[in-house]
Scaffold this active site. Structure first.
Site, mmCIF file in Angstrom:
data_model
loop_
_atom_site.group_PDB
_atom_site.id
_atom_site.type_symbol
_atom_site.label_atom_id
_atom_site.label_comp_id
_atom_site.label_asym_id
_atom_site.label_seq_id
_atom_site.Cartn_x
_atom_site.Cartn_y
_atom_site.Cartn_z
ATOM 1 N N SER A 9 0.841 -1.203 0.000
ATOM 2 C CA SER A 9 0.000 0.000 0.000
ATOM 3 C C SER A 9 0.871 1.245 0.000
ATOM 4 C CB SER A 9 -0.917 -0.002 1.226
ATOM 5 O OG SER A 9 -1.592 1.239 1.288
ATOM 6 N N HIS A 34 -1.324 -1.178 -4.241
ATOM 7 C CA HIS A 34 -2.578 -0.688 -3.670
ATOM 8 C C HIS A 34 -2.452 0.823 -3.437
ATOM 9 C CE1 HIS A 34 -6.253 -1.320 -1.227
ATOM 10 N NE2 HIS A 34 -5.754 -0.410 -0.395
ATOM 11 N N ASP A 36 -4.455 4.120 -1.901
ATOM 12 C CA ASP A 36 -5.567 4.561 -1.057
ATOM 13 C C ASP A 36 -5.952 5.993 -1.367
ATOM 14 O OD1 ASP A 36 -6.030 2.340 0.750
ATOM 15 O OD2 ASP A 36 -3.988 2.705 1.435
ATOM 16 N N MET A 38 -8.379 9.070 -0.204
ATOM 17 C CA MET A 38 -9.192 9.516 0.942
ATOM 18 C C MET A 38 -9.629 10.960 0.740
ATOM 19 S SD MET A 38 -6.797 8.082 3.993
ATOM 20 C CE MET A 38 -6.176 6.398 3.986
ATOM 21 N N HIS A 67 -8.257 1.988 -4.140
ATOM 22 C CA HIS A 67 -9.242 1.844 -3.061
ATOM 23 C C HIS A 67 -9.809 3.225 -2.739
ATOM 24 C CE1 HIS A 67 -9.698 0.902 1.557
ATOM 25 N NE2 HIS A 67 -10.857 1.123 0.976
ATOM 26 N N MET A 69 -11.816 5.679 -0.739
ATOM 27 C CA MET A 69 -12.480 5.983 0.546
ATOM 28 C C MET A 69 -13.076 7.376 0.413
ATOM 29 S SD MET A 69 -9.568 4.313 2.959
ATOM 30 C CE MET A 69 -8.417 4.238 1.591
ATOM 31 N N MET A 138 -12.178 -4.776 5.099
ATOM 32 C CA MET A 138 -11.244 -3.916 5.840
ATOM 33 C C MET A 138 -10.955 -4.562 7.187
ATOM 34 S SD MET A 138 -10.398 -1.404 3.929
ATOM 35 C CE MET A 138 -9.361 -0.599 5.161
ATOM 36 N N ASP A 176 -7.170 -5.710 4.096
ATOM 37 C CA ASP A 176 -6.429 -4.439 4.066
ATOM 38 C C ASP A 176 -6.422 -3.830 5.461
ATOM 39 O OD1 ASP A 176 -5.335 -1.970 3.442
ATOM 40 O OD2 ASP A 176 -7.090 -1.249 2.321
HETATM 41 C C1 DX5 Z 1 -6.277 2.220 5.486
HETATM 42 C C2 DX5 Z 1 -5.845 1.848 4.099
HETATM 43 C C3 DX5 Z 1 -4.810 0.807 4.023
HETATM 44 C C4 DX5 Z 1 -3.508 1.159 4.687
HETATM 45 C C5 DX5 Z 1 -2.970 -0.104 5.276
HETATM 46 O O1 DX5 Z 1 -7.365 3.066 5.405
HETATM 47 O O2 DX5 Z 1 -6.952 1.392 3.341
HETATM 48 O O3 DX5 Z 1 -4.570 0.387 2.681
HETATM 49 O O4 DX5 Z 1 -2.552 1.680 3.808
HETATM 50 O O5 DX5 Z 1 -1.868 0.205 6.004
HETATM 51 P P1 DX5 Z 1 -1.202 -0.810 7.023
HETATM 52 O O6 DX5 Z 1 -0.776 -2.014 6.261
HETATM 53 O O7 DX5 Z 1 -0.071 -0.016 7.568
HETATM 54 O O8 DX5 Z 1 -2.223 -1.153 8.071
HETATM 55 ZN ZN ZN Z 2 -6.605 0.496 1.319
#
Ligand code: DX5
Ligand code: ZN
Length: 225
Positions: A9, A34, A36, A38, A67, A69, A138, A176
């Protein structure tokens, strides 16, 4: 047996050296990257936008697993598809018509994922799984890397796996949040075959060795039943 896929990620990468970090993930033998996204509304944090996805794409051949969010993911799927996403995942808890968003993601030429927060039951994803290539459970409350994995969520992966075989469906099961070498076997045993890991993989040192160990733990867990 579904292959185990390891997806570092990018959230945990050094933001001052993103190109190098993206290449590091590819060189370490990862399967997907991956990313993220947000919006500071669906989750209490901000991260990347489509320009970062497009920039990452220029540094890797790994499929980009995006992903979202976002409270309104439907408004942004086109931008992420254009930026080079291979797969776009959307939360069922967000404010959109999930089935319609999935149809549109397909039309844009991307694979589709349905995401469930830790407290959202598996049933919330069920209506969409015929039209999805992935379900993401999640294993932390989304928004931040570096949190511990909530092990109770793994039962949801087992539910997803039984549902998939009972209905003859064909989606990957992704976890994740808080995933690392120490719990990769538990995740795989529960049914997950795509393991997203930020903090544990992007830490300093030998990422290739950690990817290899994570994959080995997960594969051993699946092959030993
Ligand atoms: C959290 C993200 C994850 C995050 C995971 O909201 O969706 O993808 O990067 O990070 P780790 O592996 O550090 O928990
Ligand atoms: Zn994620």
């Amino acid at each position: 047996m579904r292959p185990i896929l390891i997806a570092p990620s990018l959230l945990a990468a050094d933001p001052a050296s993103l190109g190098e970090e993206v290449r590091r993930a590819g060189g370490a033998g990862a399967d997907w990257l991956h990313v993220d996204i947000m919006d500071g509304h669906f989750v209490p944090n901000l991260s990347f936008g489509p320009a970062i996805v497009a920039a990452a794409k220029r540094h890797t051949h790994l499929p980009l697993d995006v992903h979202l969010m976002l409270s309104h993911p439907d408004r942004y799927i086109e931008a992420f598809a254009r930026a080079g996403a291979a797969l776009i995942s959307v939360h069922v808890e967000a404010d959109h018509d999930v089935a319609d968003t999935l149809r549109r993601i397909k039309r844009l030429g991307c694979r589709r994922g349905v995401v469930l927060n830790p407290d959202t039951p598996f049933e919330a994803a069920e209506p969409f799984l015929e039209d999805a290539e992935l379900v993401l459970a999640m294993t932390v409350y989304p928004g931040f890397g570096g949190q511990p994995l909530i092990s109770g969520v793994l039962e949801k992966c087992a539910r997803a796996r039984s549902h998939r075989s009972a209905r003859g469906l064909d989606f990957d099961i992704e976890v994740d949040g808080g995933v690392g070498v120490e719990n990769a076997a538990d995740c795989a045993r529960a049914g997950a075959n795509v393991l997203v890991a930020g903090t544990s993989l992007f830490a300093e040192g030998d990422m290739a060795e950690r990817v290899r160990r994570m994959r080995a733990m997960a594969e051993a867990a699946v092959s030993s039943g």
